[in-house]
Motif scaffolding. Structure first.
Motif, PDB file in Angstrom:
ATOM      1  N   UNK A 187       0.860  -1.194   0.000  1.00  0.00           N
ATOM      2  CA  UNK A 187       0.000   0.000   0.000  1.00  0.00           C
ATOM      3  C   UNK A 187       0.890   1.236   0.000  1.00  0.00           C
ATOM      4  N   UNK A 188       0.290   2.367  -0.337  1.00  0.00           N
ATOM      5  CA  UNK A 188       1.042   3.620  -0.382  1.00  0.00           C
ATOM      6  C   UNK A 188       1.259   4.208   1.011  1.00  0.00           C
ATOM      7  N   UNK A 189       0.523   3.709   1.997  1.00  0.00           N
ATOM      8  CA  UNK A 189       0.666   4.200   3.368  1.00  0.00           C
ATOM      9  C   UNK A 189       0.830   3.009   4.309  1.00  0.00           C
ATOM     10  N   UNK A 190       1.548   3.201   5.425  1.00  0.00           N
ATOM     11  CA  UNK A 190       1.684   2.102   6.390  1.00  0.00           C
ATOM     12  C   UNK A 190       0.310   1.693   6.921  1.00  0.00           C
ATOM     13  N   UNK A 191       0.140   0.415   7.165  1.00  0.00           N
ATOM     14  CA  UNK A 191      -1.123  -0.063   7.722  1.00  0.00           C
ATOM     15  C   UNK A 191      -2.114  -0.529   6.689  1.00  0.00           C
ATOM     16  N   UNK A 192      -1.831  -0.292   5.416  1.00  0.00           N
ATOM     17  CA  UNK A 192      -2.711  -0.817   4.382  1.00  0.00           C
ATOM     18  C   UNK A 192      -3.422   0.244   3.578  1.00  0.00           C
ATOM     19  N   UNK A 193      -4.261  -0.222   2.688  1.00  0.00           N
ATOM     20  CA  UNK A 193      -5.028   0.622   1.775  1.00  0.00           C
ATOM     21  C   UNK A 193      -6.209   1.218   2.526  1.00  0.00           C
ATOM     22  N   UNK A 194      -6.353   2.544   2.556  1.00  0.00           N
ATOM     23  CA  UNK A 194      -7.479   3.150   3.272  1.00  0.00           C
ATOM     24  C   UNK A 194      -8.811   2.771   2.613  1.00  0.00           C
ATOM     25  N   UNK A 200     -11.896   3.655   4.458  1.00  0.00           N
ATOM     26  CA  UNK A 200     -12.677   4.813   4.919  1.00  0.00           C
ATOM     27  C   UNK A 200     -11.910   5.394   6.111  1.00  0.00           C
ATOM     28  N   UNK A 201     -12.517   6.303   6.837  1.00  0.00           N
ATOM     29  CA  UNK A 201     -11.797   6.922   7.962  1.00  0.00           C
ATOM     30  C   UNK A 201     -11.548   5.968   9.122  1.00  0.00           C
ATOM     31  N   UNK A 202     -12.203   4.790   9.124  1.00  0.00           N
ATOM     32  CA  UNK A 202     -12.071   3.862  10.252  1.00  0.00           C
ATOM     33  C   UNK A 202     -11.365   2.558   9.907  1.00  0.00           C
ATOM     34  N   UNK A 203     -11.184   2.273   8.607  1.00  0.00           N
ATOM     35  CA  UNK A 203     -10.678   0.948   8.242  1.00  0.00           C
ATOM     36  C   UNK A 203      -9.648   1.028   7.113  1.00  0.00           C
ATOM     37  N   UNK A 204      -8.710   0.086   7.170  1.00  0.00           N
ATOM     38  CA  UNK A 204      -7.743  -0.057   6.085  1.00  0.00           C
ATOM     39  C   UNK A 204      -7.604  -1.541   5.771  1.00  0.00           C
ATOM     40  N   UNK A 205      -7.164  -1.826   4.545  1.00  0.00           N
ATOM     41  CA  UNK A 205      -7.080  -3.216   4.097  1.00  0.00           C
ATOM     42  C   UNK A 205      -5.680  -3.535   3.596  1.00  0.00           C
ATOM     43  N   UNK A 206      -5.194  -4.682   4.031  1.00  0.00           N
ATOM     44  CA  UNK A 206      -3.962  -5.248   3.491  1.00  0.00           C
ATOM     45  C   UNK A 206      -4.363  -6.380   2.551  1.00  0.00           C
ATOM     46  N   UNK A 207      -3.691  -6.455   1.406  1.00  0.00           N
ATOM     47  CA  UNK A 207      -4.048  -7.420   0.365  1.00  0.00           C
ATOM     48  C   UNK A 207      -2.842  -8.285   0.033  1.00  0.00           C
TER      49      UNK A 207
END
Length: 149
Positions: free
Chosen positions: A74-81, A83-90
């Protein structure tokens, strides 16, 4: 964790070594997402490793066991945003056993050709998944070009 909901998704391909097809899943619920396509997966439970969560979710949702490959960065640590509450790693994944079926949260599964970028991008994806789809197509194209040289 910082209060963010961690979600994991599987880019299920026909082959980790030479991916040419991607398995996509159409949501049946909730109502605002019904009919939209996504990477199958789900939430990481407290104390669960993300890779284990993905294996569990793919077994529950599609009835398949998988071998995981590389994570799609992802472009940011913690995964793909998402929404404001969740991010996803793929992660890339290939089927180790089982035949994929729409068991939970989906009403259709479809294999799409990764070389057909317009066909893949032309599906009505969940909006937050579009940047992930584009990155995945780019990663596979770069990998295929490297294999040909």
């Amino acid at each position: 964790m910082n209060g963010q909901i961690q979600v994991v998704g599987g880019a299920v391909v026909d082959s980790l070594a030479e991916p040419s097809m991607l398995l996509v899943a159409r949501r049946s619920a909730p109502e605002q997402l019904a009919g939209l396509w996504e990477f199958p997966g789900g939430k990481v439970e407290p104390g669960e490793e993300p890779e284990a969560a993905l294996a569990r979710e793919l077994l529950e949702e599609l009835g398949i066991g998988v071998r995981l490959g590389a994570e799609l960065p992802a472009q940011v640590p913690g995964g793909w945003p998402l929404n404001h509450r969740a991010s996803m790693r793929v992660w890339f994944a290939e089927i180790a056993h089982g035949e994929p079926k729409a068991l939970e949260d989906h009403d259709e599964l479809r294999w799409v050709a990764l070389e057909d970028h317009s066909g893949v991008l032309g599906l009505p994806w969940i909006p937050a998944d579009f940047p992930i789809v584009r990155a995945l197509l780019g990663a596979v194209a770069v990998r295929a070009a490297g294999a040909r040289s």
